[in-house]
Design an enzyme around this catalytic site. Structure first.
Site, PDB file in Angstrom:
ATOM      1  N   LYS A  17       0.707  -0.874   0.267  1.00  0.00           N
ATOM      2  CA  LYS A  17      -0.029   0.204  -0.235  1.00  0.00           C
ATOM      3  C   LYS A  17       0.791   1.074   0.173  1.00  0.00           C
ATOM      4  CE  LYS A  17       0.616   1.851   4.437  1.00  0.00           C
ATOM      5  NZ  LYS A  17       1.857   2.600   4.317  1.00  0.00           N
ATOM      6  N   ASP A 159      -2.733  -1.437  10.607  1.00  0.00           N
ATOM      7  CA  ASP A 159      -2.922  -1.196   8.265  1.00  0.00           C
ATOM      8  C   ASP A 159      -3.500  -2.981   7.946  1.00  0.00           C
ATOM      9  OD1 ASP A 159      -1.898   1.153   8.314  1.00  0.00           O
ATOM     10  OD2 ASP A 159      -0.215   0.032   7.965  1.00  0.00           O
TER      11      ASP A 159
HETATM   12  O1  C5P Z   1      -0.835  -1.648  14.186  1.00  0.00           O
HETATM   13  P1  C5P Z   1       0.564  -1.366  14.096  1.00  0.00           P
HETATM   14  O2  C5P Z   1       1.212  -2.597  15.299  1.00  0.00           O
HETATM   15  O3  C5P Z   1       1.076  -1.515  12.633  1.00  0.00           O
HETATM   16  O4  C5P Z   1       1.790   0.043  14.865  1.00  0.00           O
HETATM   17  C1  C5P Z   1       2.688  -0.086  15.072  1.00  0.00           C
HETATM   18  C2  C5P Z   1       3.069   1.235  15.642  1.00  0.00           C
HETATM   19  O5  C5P Z   1       3.486   1.689  15.018  1.00  0.00           O
HETATM   20  C3  C5P Z   1       2.790   0.909  16.747  1.00  0.00           C
HETATM   21  O6  C5P Z   1       3.477   0.289  18.078  1.00  0.00           O
HETATM   22  C4  C5P Z   1       2.353   2.819  17.265  1.00  0.00           C
HETATM   23  O7  C5P Z   1       4.177   2.810  17.979  1.00  0.00           O
HETATM   24  C5  C5P Z   1       2.427   2.979  16.031  1.00  0.00           C
HETATM   25  N1  C5P Z   1       1.341   3.454  15.707  1.00  0.00           N
HETATM   26  C6  C5P Z   1       0.891   5.258  16.210  1.00  0.00           C
HETATM   27  N2  C5P Z   1      -0.846   4.892  16.178  1.00  0.00           N
HETATM   28  C7  C5P Z   1      -1.449   4.634  15.058  1.00  0.00           C
HETATM   29  C8  C5P Z   1      -0.697   2.893  14.599  1.00  0.00           C
HETATM   30  C9  C5P Z   1       0.535   3.333  14.777  1.00  0.00           C
HETATM   31  O8  C5P Z   1       1.442   4.850  16.798  1.00  0.00           O
HETATM   32  N3  C5P Z   1      -2.488   4.875  15.025  1.00  0.00           N
END
Ligand code: C5P
Length: 307
Positions: A17, A159
């Site tokens: 993406k 995502d």
């Molecule tokens: O959701 P995901 O595991 O992909 O997110 C990885 C990291 O990115 C999270 O631990 C967080 O630190 C950050 N993040 C965030 N806010 C979001 C998505 C991700 O702070 N909306």
């Protein structure tokens, strides 16, 4: 994302993406950030081949295809594209989560052919997880609805749910897991460059400050739906680009070189380090890609929105 059966195996291509827009609106009590983002899926794919196992184990073997590589020189500051092949791999997490949620006691073996670079802001791991949810719903005959799959997806990562939406373009809110597909969007052509170095998503979010006056993605969505690329190109935005540039000089260098190309618009994707330029035609993208390749800024991909 389409699933195809070939003998005893099931094959699914998991797209990358790009975030054409990503605005950080605030920090939440759960530690995540409230976002508004407009994502499109692009035809740079990982491929997953799944085979039912007689045991109840989940196993995964990773192959590094195309221009991603497993190892980098020990003295290099470059990021490796190596992804975990155990419980930490998001594809394995997706399979384990489905077993836990549904109580199904079956196994699966996954051969994962990686082409989407890691630490790139292209969500390769999230897309692999979505592919596994979709495939196992069919292979294990779970009968879960798209809504149920998207709920499970958001437990794996912010995502993942996007990749289960039927549309190649969507406005996403919350952590990124609340999906509003765009009704119509033109086919967009891209040049994507991934520098050798990567960035940790956590580190980039830690460095960013929420926008005091959010601009919102609705204008961009409107221009895209009208097929007005000139105006759409003026409305690309990413709150994470400045923090990423401050953490990684490769991103600043890329953005500077992208600014010299005749792109409709250009931006960093997600938390980086990939940057993309939007082109009107495939030939335009190929020519810009050749110029960027000559500058040796990283790996260069030419792609388009995947249907
Ligand atoms: O959701 P995901 O595991 O992909 O997110 C990885 C990291 O990115 C999270 O631990 C967080 O630190 C950050 N993040 C965030 N806010 C979001 C998505 C991700 O702070 N909306």
């Amino acid at each position: 994302m389409r699933l195809r059966q070939s003998g005893a195996s099931w094959i699914v291509h998991a797209p990358a993406k790009l975030n054409l827009f990503l605005e950080v609106l605030g920090k939440r009590a759960d530690g995540f950030h409230e976002l508004e983002t407009l994502m499109v899926s692009v035809n740079l794919f990982d491929t997953l081949v799944l085979r039912q196992e007689s045991s109840t184990q989940i196993s995964l073997r990773c192959h590094y295809a195309g221009c991603v590589s497993r190892k980098v020189a020990a003295d290099s500051a470059s990021a490796s594209d190596e992804v975990p092949d155990g419980q930490d791999n998001l594809a394995v997490k997706a399979a384990e989560l489905l077993k836990k949620k549904t109580g199904v006691d079956k196994g699966i073996h996954i051969e994962l052919f990686k082409r989407i670079p890691a630490e790139a802001g292209l969500a390769g791991g999230s897309s692999d997880a979505a592919a596994v949810l979709l495939a196992l719903n069919r292979i294990w005959q779970l009968g879960l609805s798209r809504d149920e799959l998207q709920r499970y997806a958001s437990e794996i990562g912010s995502d993942v749910a996007f990749f289960l939406s039927e549309s190649p373009a969507a406005l996403c809110q919350g952590r990124g897991e609340i999906i509003r597909p765009l009704k119509k969007a033109p086919r967009l052509h891209f040049v994507i460059v991934k520098p050798d170095s990567g960035l940790s998503t956590v580190a980039v979010f830690r460095q960013c400050r929420p926008e005091a006056k959010p601009r919102g993605a609705s204008k961009l969505a409107e221009y895209l739906q009208r097929g007005d690329l000139t105006n759409a190109g003026q409305h690309l935005f990413n709150s994470l680009q400045a923090p990423a540039e401050s953490l990684n000089p490769d991103v600043s260098r890329l953005i500077k070189e992208f600014g010299r190309q005749p792109f409709v618009g250009h931006m960093m994707s997600g938390s980086g380090t990939s940057c993309f330029g939007v082109c009107r035609h495939r030939d335009e993208a190929r020519m810009a890609a050749a110029r960027l390749k000559a500058l040796r800024l990283g790996r260069v991909f030419v792609g388009e929105t995947s249907s």
